[in-house]
Design a protein around this motif. Sequence first.
Motif, PDB file in Angstrom:
ATOM      1  N   THR A   4       0.838  -1.216   0.000  1.00 12.95           N
ATOM      2  CA  THR A   4       0.000   0.000   0.000  1.00 12.95           C
ATOM      3  C   THR A   4       0.868   1.259   0.000  1.00 12.95           C
ATOM      4  O   THR A   4       0.605   2.210  -0.753  1.00 12.95           O
ATOM      5  N   VAL A   5       1.922   1.266   0.803  1.00  9.93           N
ATOM      6  CA  VAL A   5       2.800   2.452   0.852  1.00  9.93           C
ATOM      7  C   VAL A   5       3.486   2.635  -0.508  1.00  9.93           C
ATOM      8  O   VAL A   5       3.623   3.753  -1.019  1.00  9.93           O
ATOM      9  N   ASN A   6       3.883   1.518  -1.097  1.00  7.40           N
ATOM     10  CA  ASN A   6       4.490   1.553  -2.428  1.00  7.40           C
ATOM     11  C   ASN A   6       3.543   2.195  -3.452  1.00  7.40           C
ATOM     12  O   ASN A   6       3.933   3.053  -4.237  1.00  7.40           O
ATOM     13  N   LEU A   7       2.296   1.764  -3.416  1.00  4.12           N
ATOM     14  CA  LEU A   7       1.273   2.278  -4.341  1.00  4.12           C
ATOM     15  C   LEU A   7       1.035   3.776  -4.093  1.00  4.12           C
ATOM     16  O   LEU A   7       0.910   4.572  -5.031  1.00  4.12           O
ATOM     17  N   LEU A   8       0.988   4.171  -2.817  1.00  2.00           N
ATOM     18  CA  LEU A   8       0.824   5.593  -2.483  1.00  2.00           C
ATOM     19  C   LEU A   8       1.987   6.404  -3.062  1.00  2.00           C
ATOM     20  O   LEU A   8       1.783   7.474  -3.658  1.00  2.00           O
ATOM     21  N   ASN A   9       3.212   5.874  -2.909  1.00  2.45           N
ATOM     22  CA  ASN A   9       4.394   6.604  -3.405  1.00  2.45           C
ATOM     23  C   ASN A   9       4.365   6.762  -4.916  1.00  2.45           C
ATOM     24  O   ASN A   9       4.669   7.839  -5.443  1.00  2.45           O
ATOM     25  N   LYS A  49      -4.156  -4.264   8.003  1.00  2.00           N
ATOM     26  CA  LYS A  49      -5.111  -3.363   7.335  1.00  2.00           C
ATOM     27  C   LYS A  49      -5.169  -2.017   8.092  1.00  2.00           C
ATOM     28  O   LYS A  49      -5.247  -0.956   7.472  1.00  2.00           O
ATOM     29  N   ALA A  50      -5.136  -2.074   9.421  1.00  2.00           N
ATOM     30  CA  ALA A  50      -5.158  -0.829  10.209  1.00  2.00           C
ATOM     31  C   ALA A  50      -3.948   0.018   9.844  1.00  2.00           C
ATOM     32  O   ALA A  50      -4.058   1.233   9.625  1.00  2.00           O
ATOM     33  N   SER A  51      -2.794  -0.634   9.742  1.00  2.00           N
ATOM     34  CA  SER A  51      -1.576   0.091   9.404  1.00  2.00           C
ATOM     35  C   SER A  51      -1.713   0.758   8.033  1.00  2.00           C
ATOM     36  O   SER A  51      -1.362   1.936   7.856  1.00  2.00           O
ATOM     37  N   SER A  52      -2.252   0.019   7.059  1.00  2.00           N
ATOM     38  CA  SER A  52      -2.391   0.607   5.716  1.00  2.00           C
ATOM     39  C   SER A  52      -3.386   1.771   5.739  1.00  2.00           C
ATOM     40  O   SER A  52      -3.166   2.796   5.085  1.00  2.00           O
ATOM     41  N   ASP A  53      -4.459   1.648   6.510  1.00  2.00           N
ATOM     42  CA  ASP A  53      -5.420   2.767   6.635  1.00  2.00           C
ATOM     43  C   ASP A  53      -4.703   4.013   7.176  1.00  2.00           C
ATOM     44  O   ASP A  53      -4.907   5.135   6.690  1.00  2.00           O
ATOM     45  N   HIS A  54      -3.864   3.796   8.212  1.00  2.00           N
ATOM     46  CA  HIS A  54      -3.146   4.931   8.816  1.00  2.00           C
ATOM     47  C   HIS A  54      -2.229   5.601   7.794  1.00  2.00           C
ATOM     48  O   HIS A  54      -2.117   6.816   7.749  1.00  2.00           O
ATOM     49  N   PHE A  55      -1.554   4.769   6.984  1.00  2.00           N
ATOM     50  CA  PHE A  55      -0.655   5.355   5.973  1.00  2.00           C
ATOM     51  C   PHE A  55      -1.435   6.201   4.965  1.00  2.00           C
ATOM     52  O   PHE A  55      -1.002   7.281   4.570  1.00  2.00           O
ATOM     53  N   VAL A  56      -2.593   5.696   4.536  1.00  2.00           N
ATOM     54  CA  VAL A  56      -3.390   6.449   3.554  1.00  2.00           C
ATOM     55  C   VAL A  56      -3.775   7.807   4.151  1.00  2.00           C
ATOM     56  O   VAL A  56      -3.629   8.857   3.512  1.00  2.00           O
ATOM     57  N   ARG A  57      -4.238   7.794   5.399  1.00  2.00           N
ATOM     58  CA  ARG A  57      -4.633   9.068   6.033  1.00  2.00           C
ATOM     59  C   ARG A  57      -3.420   9.970   6.258  1.00  2.00           C
ATOM     60  O   ARG A  57      -3.518  11.198   6.156  1.00  2.00           O
ATOM     61  N   ALA A  58      -2.267   9.350   6.551  1.00  2.00           N
ATOM     62  CA  ALA A  58      -1.050  10.146   6.756  1.00  2.00           C
ATOM     63  C   ALA A  58      -0.652  10.848   5.453  1.00  2.00           C
ATOM     64  O   ALA A  58      -0.180  11.990   5.477  1.00  2.00           O
ATOM     65  N   TYR A  59      -0.866  10.176   4.305  1.00  2.00           N
ATOM     66  CA  TYR A  59      -0.537  10.804   3.016  1.00  2.00           C
ATOM     67  C   TYR A  59      -1.504  11.952   2.721  1.00  2.00           C
ATOM     68  O   TYR A  59      -1.122  12.949   2.104  1.00  2.00           O
ATOM     69  N   LYS A 116      -1.248  16.181   1.353  1.00  2.00           N
ATOM     70  CA  LYS A 116      -2.518  16.720   0.833  1.00  2.00           C
ATOM     71  C   LYS A 116      -3.070  15.894  -0.325  1.00  2.00           C
ATOM     72  O   LYS A 116      -3.797  16.393  -1.199  1.00  2.00           O
ATOM     73  N   MET A 117      -2.701  14.617  -0.360  1.00  2.00           N
ATOM     74  CA  MET A 117      -3.260  13.717  -1.376  1.00  2.00           C
ATOM     75  C   MET A 117      -4.763  13.596  -1.122  1.00  2.00           C
ATOM     76  O   MET A 117      -5.192  13.575   0.032  1.00  2.00           O
ATOM     77  N   ARG A 118      -5.565  13.547  -2.184  1.00  2.00           N
ATOM     78  CA  ARG A 118      -7.010  13.344  -2.000  1.00  2.00           C
ATOM     79  C   ARG A 118      -7.251  11.848  -1.816  1.00  2.00           C
ATOM     80  O   ARG A 118      -7.031  11.068  -2.752  1.00  2.00           O
ATOM     81  N   THR A 119      -7.646  11.466  -0.617  1.00  2.00           N
ATOM     82  CA  THR A 119      -7.860  10.040  -0.329  1.00  2.00           C
ATOM     83  C   THR A 119      -9.235   9.861   0.303  1.00  2.00           C
ATOM     84  O   THR A 119      -9.809  10.797   0.867  1.00  2.00           O
ATOM     85  N   VAL A 120      -9.724   8.639   0.221  1.00  2.00           N
ATOM     86  CA  VAL A 120     -10.927   8.277   0.948  1.00  2.00           C
ATOM     87  C   VAL A 120     -10.749   6.823   1.390  1.00  2.00           C
ATOM     88  O   VAL A 120     -10.074   6.041   0.716  1.00  2.00           O
TER      89      VAL A 120
END
Length: 350
Positions: free
Chosen positions: A107-112, A161-171, A176-180
Amino acid sequence: MKKSILITGGAGFIGSHVVKLFVEKYPNYQIVNLDALTYAGNLENLREIEGASNYKFVKADIQDSKSLEKIFNTYQISDVIHLAAESHVDRSITDPLAFVMTNVIGTVNLLNVAKAAWKENYHDHLFYHVSTDEVYGSLHDDSYFLETTAYDPQSPYSASKASSDHFVRAYANTYKMRTVVSNCSNNYGPNHFPEKLIPLCINNIKNNKPLPIYGKGENVRDWLYVKDHARAIDTVFHKGKAGETYNIGGFNEWKNIDIVRLLCKKMDEKLGREPGTSEQLITFVKDRAGHDLRYAIDATKIQKELGWEPSLQFEEGIEITIDWYLANEEWLKNVTTGAYQDYYEQHYTS
Ligand code: NAD
Ligand code: TYD
């Protein structure tokens, strides 16, 4: 508006329903399905749409940033709906690291890669992360999970999954990435891999095999028909507010033992067996380690703010599901023998 949407994990159970919905409903969107085709990925789930002109399949692993960069570049990806994950709690107990690698690192890879491809200009881009209610932990009273409930994951799966959720919100917060993010309860329906409770029991009842119930079968899950989840994902993608979280659930709680008894009753009727025959297959086995007692979603926010609610009553959904498994013997046979894993070689490589 034309979009080019990367859907990850689109050969899996929920992902394949999301891909089919988007390909059919939005002919002017390009849908790129990225999937590593692990044991849980099955391209036979996508037979109906594999020839559609707005659909592309790419075999790739979300841990592989070079492949992701190439996909973003080739298809000019405008948005991501991220479902790829290791998803089975029992497997996470025997191999937690596989869950960290895909669910967290992937997930972090995909965010990057999305962040770099979109050049930190997120105006027309959305990163939608599909998650689970299991991040909220285990309920021991009659309360419900709200979007504001504190995370308290109890299994290696839900921790990843919790960790990946946290990373998405951190991004979202940092770059200022638009995430949901949406957190959904247990899904059931066609194409569900028969290691999970409902398809496992349907398959075992059909084949007169034992129905393993962990512990006393008192654990409670809130079941939602998979196509209703896909509809909710469509709703959140198009109407959800960036930065928000939406809980998705079926308002439909069942104890495991009651659901298995219901399956036995319905299958006795459908298979022309004497009432009570299949219940004899119920076998109580050792409980799952750290087994969460109850999950229950309060889905009021998505209902009130975005106008989504489940369309099917459980009795109807479970009938459709059983009928689908009985009518799709070949799908089930290919999954249980492993033959489905040859589909990619047969259809996608020359
Ligand atoms: P699934 O296991 O059926 O499918 C997962 C898909 O991801 C498979 O096609 C697999 O090949 C692919 N995949 C796995 N690792 C990958 C990797 N490293 N790179 C690329 N692809 C990879 O899962 P599912 O039940 O369809 O769940 C989909 C998503 O929804 C997951 O994120 C899960 O956490 C979430 N979710 C599931 C449920 C449920 O009841 N099944 C409920 C709520 C949320
Ligand atoms: P599962 O389908 O694995 O989903 P999750 O663990 O993500 O909720 O399991 C649903 C419930 O059924 C859970 O309480 C564990 C239980 N269960 C059994 O009792 N026997 C089984 O063979 C399986 C796979 C699950």
